[in-house]
Design an enzyme around this catalytic site. Structure first.
Site, PDB file in Angstrom:
ATOM      1  N   LEU A  79      41.327  22.256  24.619  1.00 21.53           N
ATOM      2  CA  LEU A  79      40.813  21.152  23.809  1.00 21.53           C
ATOM      3  C   LEU A  79      39.681  20.426  24.511  1.00 21.53           C
ATOM      4  O   LEU A  79      39.793  20.083  25.696  1.00 21.53           O
ATOM      5  CB  LEU A  79      41.933  20.146  23.515  1.00 21.53           C
ATOM      6  CG  LEU A  79      43.255  20.712  22.999  1.00 21.53           C
ATOM      7  CD1 LEU A  79      44.321  19.631  23.013  1.00 21.53           C
ATOM      8  CD2 LEU A  79      43.089  21.263  21.602  1.00 21.53           C
ATOM      9  N   ASP A  80      38.602  20.191  23.801  1.00 24.42           N
ATOM     10  CA  ASP A  80      37.566  19.279  24.271  1.00 24.42           C
ATOM     11  C   ASP A  80      38.086  17.854  24.067  1.00 24.42           C
ATOM     12  O   ASP A  80      39.002  17.629  23.273  1.00 24.42           O
ATOM     13  CB  ASP A  80      36.278  19.510  23.478  1.00 24.42           C
ATOM     14  CG  ASP A  80      35.193  18.533  23.859  1.00 24.42           C
ATOM     15  OD1 ASP A  80      34.978  18.338  25.063  1.00 24.42           O
ATOM     16  OD2 ASP A  80      34.569  17.963  22.948  1.00 24.42           O
TER      17      ASP A  80
END
Length: 614
Positions: A312-313
């Site tokens: 995940l960013d």
């Protein structure tokens, strides 16, 4: 819009089904009037027409490298004519042609939400020219143009709202029933329908670069894709054909009765392989689109169903992507609310990110902002000016401290949490207070991660280009398994590749710097509702609505679709195999076998359409 080849295919299938039905029914009518010779002639003709069309289709598929199980349908019709069983041949012909038409109907039903997206493209717009309105093709619109969007129309291009408010129905893109209310200077995405009063927007992007145009391109690509399960079905076809020929040949050799071989071929026509997988896959794609998640291909849908790890960013994915006011600290010179109001009033003259955050927060709180005068801006540092007769300065701590005789922003800003930015305010040479800004974690981020875990995603890695201390705070709050900060785009790719050893990996991001990692993942998911175009073009899945909880829903849809497709294929083939064995022993004549196979086809398609439902 559907391609010409698709329209021609659907039209041809309908005509072929009607001819097969007329031939079968006409033969039955002749038989009723005691003309078996004409009945046989009608059945021979109907079977021959469908067989000829099928032969052309088989040759076309072979030229493209596709070997389908419709070869068995061709063999069964040929055998029926060779063994003087025209009625069985006519039933198989109707079964094949009707099956194609049934598949078209089922796919049309399944594509409903995706087709609705394509059917909403605006073609013209009302543009202001020298104070008057003229209707122009949307291709002629340029950034900076002012256009009028009327009630009931689809917003043709992305723009900035120039009117005070706008009510837009985004349900075709997001699945949300309630209209979205927008305020002046907010961005209006193309593709929504105006449900309130008409409003003006300033064009931001050309029509081919707008949000909706990109979505249309993605949908068209998804509709043309072939899922791995569909290609796998083609490979199964070879083995199924060999098994069918072995059983049919064995039955003929053991009984010296050619009709047994014919009966085996008739019931072996494996429509579960021909029909079930594409109908289920398209149903799943359509169902996901109705929830605001555009899966670009059947292959991406299948890969999504197998995901076990998510990378995940942070910024714009798990956080809001824009700074927000988290706290206000006053020196006592004025109330905290007045600190925000004055800072926001002066910051109206700046387009800095933190200035926009202050103005936005003040408007949310319903504050009346004053008009600044005598503004002097030091780029990247702060502003000076006059407000309501006072000398006001706003900006970074150093900038304000150097212009105030009383007060120290650093003393007021002690014990700040990691990732917090400070905007200081000075009034008439005295420090009035500081405002703390932070990129806040989305309210739905935690629940989305929990929902992903419930769907079988075992590992979460937070990978961000932000400072490590800031990323660690966010990761700890969200309960992810691994936290990485200060990453370059190439380092995100390395993390994705390293995680693939633990199983299929999904990467979720929203920025241009995420595009390489999205491409490297088994499934790349772009936050298309506000993400960069580069990430949306690279990703396999695009989230059209700014709601993270839709992604776990899409994962559930993908897994259910894959399960239903396999279910349909295995159940259909098992039933066909049982019928083949019964026919091989002479207990199922060709005509009854053809009717039984038609029932199996209908059952398989109805089961595949379950992927449309929750």
């Amino acid at each position: 819009m559907r391609s010409i080849s698709t329209v021609v295919r659907d039209y041809s299938a309908a005509v072929l089904a009607i001819l097969a039905l007329v031939a079968l029914g006409g033969g039955g009518l002749f038989l009723f009037f005691d003309r078996p010779d004409l009945a046989s002639l009608a059945w021979y003709a109907g079977t021959g027409i469908v067989l000829a069309a099928l032969a052309v289709e088989i040759l076309r598929s072979l030229s493209k490298g596709h070997f389908g199980v419709d070869v068995i349908a061709g063999l069964s019709m040929s055998a029926a004519l060779a063994f003087s069983e025209p009625l069985a041949g006519a039933i198989v012909a109707l079964m094949y042609a009707g099956g194609q038409q049934l598949e078209n109907f089922a796919e049309g039903r399944a594509r409903r939400e995706m087709t609705a997206l394509l059917g909403r493209v605006a073609h013209t717009s009302m543009r202001y020219v020298d104070g008057r309105l003229e209707e122009v093709p949307i291709e002629n619109l340029c950034p900076g143009d002012r256009i009028l969007v009327r009630r009931g129309e689809v917003v043709p291009v992305d723009g900035v709202l120039l009117s005070e408010r706008a009510d837009v129905d985004m349900s075709a893109l997001t699945g949300e029933a309630l209209p979205v209310r927008l305020s002046r200077r907010e961005e209006v995405a193309s593709g929504g329908t105006v449900v309130g009063s008409a409003f003006d927007i300033e064009v931001l992007r050309r029509s081919d670069e707008s949000t909706y145009a990109g979505i249309v391109r993605l949908v068209e690509g998804a509709q043309q894709s072939r899922a791995p399960m569909m290609r796998l079905a083609d490979r199964y076809a070879v083995w199924f054909l060999l098994l069918t020929l072995a059983i049919a040949g064995g039955a003929w050799w053991a009984s010296d009765d050619g009709t047994r071989a014919l009966a085996v071929l008739v019931v072996a026509t494996p429509c579960p392989l021909i029909l079930a997988v594409p109908v289920a896959i398209i149903s799943g794609l359509s169902r996901a689109a109705s929830r605001g998640v555009l899966v670009k291909s059947g292959g991406a849908l299948e890969s999504l169903a197998r995901i076990r790890t998510a990378v995940l960013d942070k910024t714009g994915t798990l956080t809001s992507g824009q700074a927000g006011v988290v706290s206000i600290r006053s020196t006592g010179v004025m109330p905290e609310g007045e600190v925000l109001r004055l800072a926001a009033s002066l910051d109206q003259a700046s387009n800095h990110v933190s200035a926009e955050a202050l103005v936005r927060e003040a408007k949310v709180r319903g504050m009346t902002l004053s008009t600044p005068a005598d503004i002097v801006e030091t780029p990247g540092s702060g502003l000076e000016g006059r407000l309501d007769g006072h000398s006001v300065v706003v900006g970074g701590s150093d900038f304000v401290h150097g212009r105030c005789e009383v007060g120290d922003p650093y003393m007021l800003g002690r014990d700040l949490p990691p990732g917090t930015a400070v905007v200081a305010l000075g009034v008439d040479g005295k420090l009035a207070g500081i405002i703390l800004l932070s990129d806040r974690i989305r309210e739905d981020a935690g629940s989305a991660i929990r929902a992903f875990r419930e769907q079988g995603v075992r590992r979460f890695v937070l990978a961000s280009g932000d400072r490590t201390d800031v990323v660690e705070v966010a990761g700890t709050l969200l309960g992810v398994d691994d936290i990485r900060g200060d990453l370059l785009p190439g380092e995100k790719v390395e993390i994705v590749l390293a995680e693939r050893k633990n199983g299929p990996v999904m990467m979720i991001g929203d920025g241009v710097n995420d595009a390489p990692a999205l491409a490297a993942a088994d499934v790349g998911v772009a936050m298309g509702a506000r993400g960069a175009a580069a990430s949306s073009e690279t990703a396999d899945v695009v989230l059209l609505v700014d709601m993270l909880d839709r992604l776990p829903q899409a994962l559930a849809i993908a897994r259910r679709t894959r399960k239903i497709a396999r279910q349909s294929v295995l159940a259909g083939l098992a039933l066909s195999l049982i019928a083949m064995v019964v026919a091989a022993f002479g207990y199922l004549p060709p005509v009854q076998g053809a009717l039984l196979q038609e029932l199996i086809d209908v059952a398989v398609i109805l089961n595949a359409l379950r992927a449309l439902r929750d």
